[in-house]
Design an enzyme around this catalytic site. Sequence first.
Site, PDB file in Angstrom:
ATOM      1  N   ARG A  84      -0.002  15.668  11.920  1.00 15.69           N
ATOM      2  CA  ARG A  84       1.094  15.212  12.390  1.00 15.69           C
ATOM      3  C   ARG A  84       2.301  16.354  13.097  1.00 15.69           C
ATOM      4  O   ARG A  84       2.588  16.175  14.375  1.00 15.69           O
ATOM      5  CB  ARG A  84       1.936  14.281  11.877  1.00 15.69           C
ATOM      6  N   HIS A 117       0.567   9.880  -0.419  1.00 13.61           N
ATOM      7  CA  HIS A 117       0.478  10.529   0.845  1.00 13.61           C
ATOM      8  C   HIS A 117       0.309   9.619   1.908  1.00 13.61           C
ATOM      9  O   HIS A 117      -0.827   8.809   1.597  1.00 13.61           O
ATOM     10  CB  HIS A 117      -0.369  11.690   0.789  1.00 13.61           C
TER      11      HIS A 117
END
Lengths: 278, 642, 261
Positions: free
Chosen positions: B276, B256
Amino acid sequence: MTQVSDPPARTRAQIKERTLRTDPWWNRGRVVATLLTIWVAYATVRVFTGHWYFAPGYNYLTPFYSPCVSGECVPGASTLGHWIPAIPPIIPYAFISLPFVLGFRLTCYYYRGAYYRAFWRSPAACAVREPHATYSGETKLPLIAFNLHRFFFYMAVIISVLNTWDLVNAFWPTTAVTPDGTHLTHGFGFGIGSLIILANVVLLWAYTLSCHSCRHITGGRLKHFSKHPVRYWIWNQISKLNKHHMALAWTTLTSLMVTDLYIMLVAANAFPDLRIFN
Amino acid sequence: MADETTSTEIERYSYDVVVIGAGGSGLRAAIEARSRGLKTAIISKSLFGKAHTVMAEGGAAAAMGNVNPNDNWQVHFRDTMRGGKFLNNPRMAELHAKEAPDRIWELEAWGAVFDRTKDGKISQRNFGGHEYPRLAHVGDRTGLEMIRTLQQRVVALQQADSYEFGDPEARIRVFAETTITRLLKDPAGRIAGAFGYIRDTGKFVLFEAPAVVLATGGIGRTFKVTSNSWEYSGDGHALALLAGAKLMNMEFVQFHPTGMVWPPSVKGILVTESVRGDGGILKNSDGKRFMFDYVPDVFRAQYAETEEEADRWYTDPDHNRRPPELLPRDEVARSINSEIKAGRGTPHGGVYLDIASRRTPEYILTRLPSMHHQFKELADVDITKEPMEIGPTCHYVMGGVEVDPDSAASSVPGLFAVGEVSGGMHGSNRLGGNSLSDLVVFGKRAGDGAADYISALGAARPAVVQADLDTAVTEALAPLRRGEGESPYAVHAELQQRMNDLVGLIRREDEVKTALSDLEKFKERAAIVAAPGERAYNPGWHYAIDLRNMLLVAECVAMAALERQESRGGHTRDDYPGMSPEWRKVNLILSLHGDKIEMVHQPIPSLRPDLLDLFEVSELKKYMTKEELAGHRQAAALEEEH
Amino acid sequence: MGYLAKLRVWRGDAGSGSLQDYKVEVNEGEVVLDVLHRLQATQASDLAIRWNCKAGKCGSCSMEINGMPRLGCMTRMSTFTEVETLTITPMRTFPVIRDLVTDVSFNYAKAREIPSFTPDPSVKPGEFRMRQEDVNRSQEFRKCIECYLCQNTCHVIRDHEENKESFAGPRFLMRIAELEMHPADEADRRDIAQEDFGLGYCNITKCCTEVCPEHIKITDNALIPMKERIAGRKYDPLVWLGSKISMRPKSKGTPAVPGKR
Ligand SMILES: Cc1cc2nc3c(=O)[nH]c(=O)nc-3n(C[C@H](O)[C@H](O)[C@H](O)COP(=O)(O)OP(=O)(O)OC[C@H]3O[C@@H](n4cnc5c(N)ncnc54)[C@H](O)[C@@H]3O)c2cc1C
Ligand code: SF4
Ligand code: SF4
Ligand code: FES
Ligand code: FES
């Protein structure tokens, strides 16, 4: 074939210490106990004094004697009339409201928690063992009666209205001679005393409206806020106030005391009220 | 006391279906099996309701079209295939995209309380690789909501049994803090039961059952920097191998892009992608928003080229292209790695993830409350005021047990696998949010698969072979009996470090080879680890047992990583940086023979023409050979070009 | 930066146990759980600790640190001075299994007695329509990670084992509140909240709220509103008057699920 052996009976970790807390956990309880005791002592003395509860002319009535409905109430103070004959002050002048004011605070969720902790020590602080062998909380009489808080809330609203009536009077001086001997003209007028009473009444309203019962009645009991947008809005406002309920509980104790003290001093002619307008 | 420590007494239970794992997939499978009337056991290493699924943050992807009505299963299917770089099992991706909405709605009917849209539907959020806002979520604690809902559903079923039989555990029972160490088969090679120990007491336990569903999650504990918990020692992968099932795609491990990097003790803990999705951007130490430099050709058409366009997308996604921060995870992780390597990293060796300068504190607090909490409590950083420092962390394994897409059955009769422990669904790289939906879609299918298998089986139940049981007992007791030996903690810590360094985000032939030879040494050491102490809740002993699984899994990952000579999704080879259409056609399949792992190349199932036609041929030709595209509706266009 | 911390850790099992002294290295930024892990890896390989996520999300690592119920993974070492001795004990309210691990099955038994979510059966999955403002309250309670720190701290059962029978604890009284406030739930758990789950035992002293790692306002937002709902049913003079006048029969509450205690 299924063999299941029962797990052995388990017990708690045997730790003797009442608590292993290392911070001064007893502090808060002591402070609360001291402050509440001081206040109750002061209030008791004042309620039974029978003097200096009303400043004529200025029309200041202390909240501890409102509504003044005993036969002994001096003229001007008893705006709602005399409901019983004059008897020596074993019965407080405001006998009609005091039980409710007291009951409201006694059954208030915040005060309940506070004095259970500070006086009854159950618990004195979190994760500190309480000193009682058994505990049934608010499941039995007498403590189960605290569920009557709702009823006291309704009464408190009425009393807040009465307080507001006293406030109006405090902004409407009469021609009666004031304790310091001045004469005011009848009509609108106010002094520092009026402002103190104003602050007190505003705070009392805030305390009363921030009550958990009020939060419940106005909106908390609804399942679908979206179907009642107005009540949802009110509930939101009450909830915002409710966050400060503890702070309001303490500030109103202070403001009640300050208001009473000020009126007492003016009534006893320790100093004249400082007038701002008439 | 010696007697008690080495006692071989075994508790025995008999069930129709044994589900190993109480995460989203295991619980969903158990609920289905129980609803089909089967007597079901759920087994979990941790307490009920604390399985790894609880940690999932961002959301569950399902094309419900609540926020953008243009969304549908076809779009979701396309996104999933693209994310997996077309290595996914297409049937799984198809079932997943089609059934995810129903599975999410079902959760709602069981009491899940998702965040809402204005008109009262389930709200959906943007996530990397998903064309439309698609993730059903609850703030940033979606996994908690999913596991609690399923847990409460299990309780509801138990309550039904309370009323019906006077016993809540009549048809579904949870065995928490119980670890399975071996699957047992009958002489015909069919599943007959599962053996393990109860952590609480240290007692052994045997579950006799014709059907076992593996739902044990992932393998992240094999790596040093990871977002995964101690549960993720690859138990299910190892149990399957040991039982004769096959693993696939083990080279694909998802790193990740955003894990915490500081303080050291929390290094690896996840920072959700929603940061994000909700407007956070990545910056290097020069303050540059660097992701624009890293958009690969295959994604060029869908991603913005300027900051202005990227910023407009959040409010007007229909007329602007997506910000490059929302590229699939493998791309973002590699880009961050490159920035750090080029010396543009932060003081603690990460890059900046900044939402503070882009959204109001109120917005951040309502959308990302647990991230705010996590940084505040663990790193003393207020994410509404300062940027976060983040870097890649081992997060998810795409590889797993090879299963039949429709029933989740493995090649061993009676053995099913679902959730992170199964392979194929996500290809070479999983899109965020596709795991939670995978859990419930295939969880239900596995429960059905097991039920169908049992009804086909009839009355005759496979029986456990006593000798296998004895072997399992001896194996489990070994570290306790040894008395003196290596510390399992030390071996584990070194293994994690080696895997991180040599078979991590970026791989090279010589390094992977070193890892493989190191693993041989680790195996020797693992054979002599000792766990002093008693049987009851002895973590040293538990660790010693888990080591076997971690080593098996590590070897599979390393072998497959060495073999695949290309870079794709969660497998990046420094020495083979490109994607190869020839390698796309290959799945690497691993199985255990004696104590040797064998690896074969297996062609990947081809896309059905109707699924192929969901894509433009211009896109497919970046991944596939011309022959593979012969059946496409636009195949003619391909001809003209040449 | 590192230093040697002085720890006193309770070691033992149901039978007996004692506080044992250790010295363990501590590095910058570490939490109590890190230090316990180091202790485990270097000096006490069989030290039993329950943990999972190490990020405050799973609620496994509940313990008592210097007497205060806390999550080991969310308690930073920097909140203590380098010279003080940290006393680490298992949760007191639950039977101990070994060392810092306790048997929390009490909680699962209580959970099983509360009637589950009961929607209108005619609403099909996918047809639920609920506004955000209608789910906010339930959502706050659903943040609960079931660490049981509140259960452990509540004096009603912490100091009175005998009350466990009749008191479900803040976590599960809050679960009742969550369902009562759920816009799509149709059961009525007010009577059983009082009679079977012991809401009346709560004296609103707020220790549950004080220790909740999720900062859920358990007392103010769940317990008191539940007490108020019950007061509304049983003790409100206006409601009572209203029901006398309209002669509407009082609706019956949903019964508790029979437990296997
Ligand atoms: C921090 C984080 C955030 C994430 N966020 C998202 C997200 O936003 N969206 C998304 O889709 N995915 C997300 N994921 C991925 C997703 O959460 C996992 O892939 C998924 O939860 C795995 O579920 P599972 O059912 O396969 O297994 P798990 O939930 O991991 O459960 C495994 C179970 O198996 C048990 N078990 C294991 N071994 C044994 C054994 N030997 N014996 C008995 N029991 C055993 C364990 O105790 C546990 O109960 C995230 C993952 C992490 C780590
Ligand atoms: S507020 Fe009530 S439930 Fe919470 S700890 Fe105190 S007595 Fe227990
Ligand atoms: S309410 Fe808070 S303290 Fe209680 S179990 Fe849930 S998270 Fe823990
Ligand atoms: S006045 Fe305190 S809660 Fe009602
Ligand atoms: S380990 Fe999960 S909350 Fe501490």
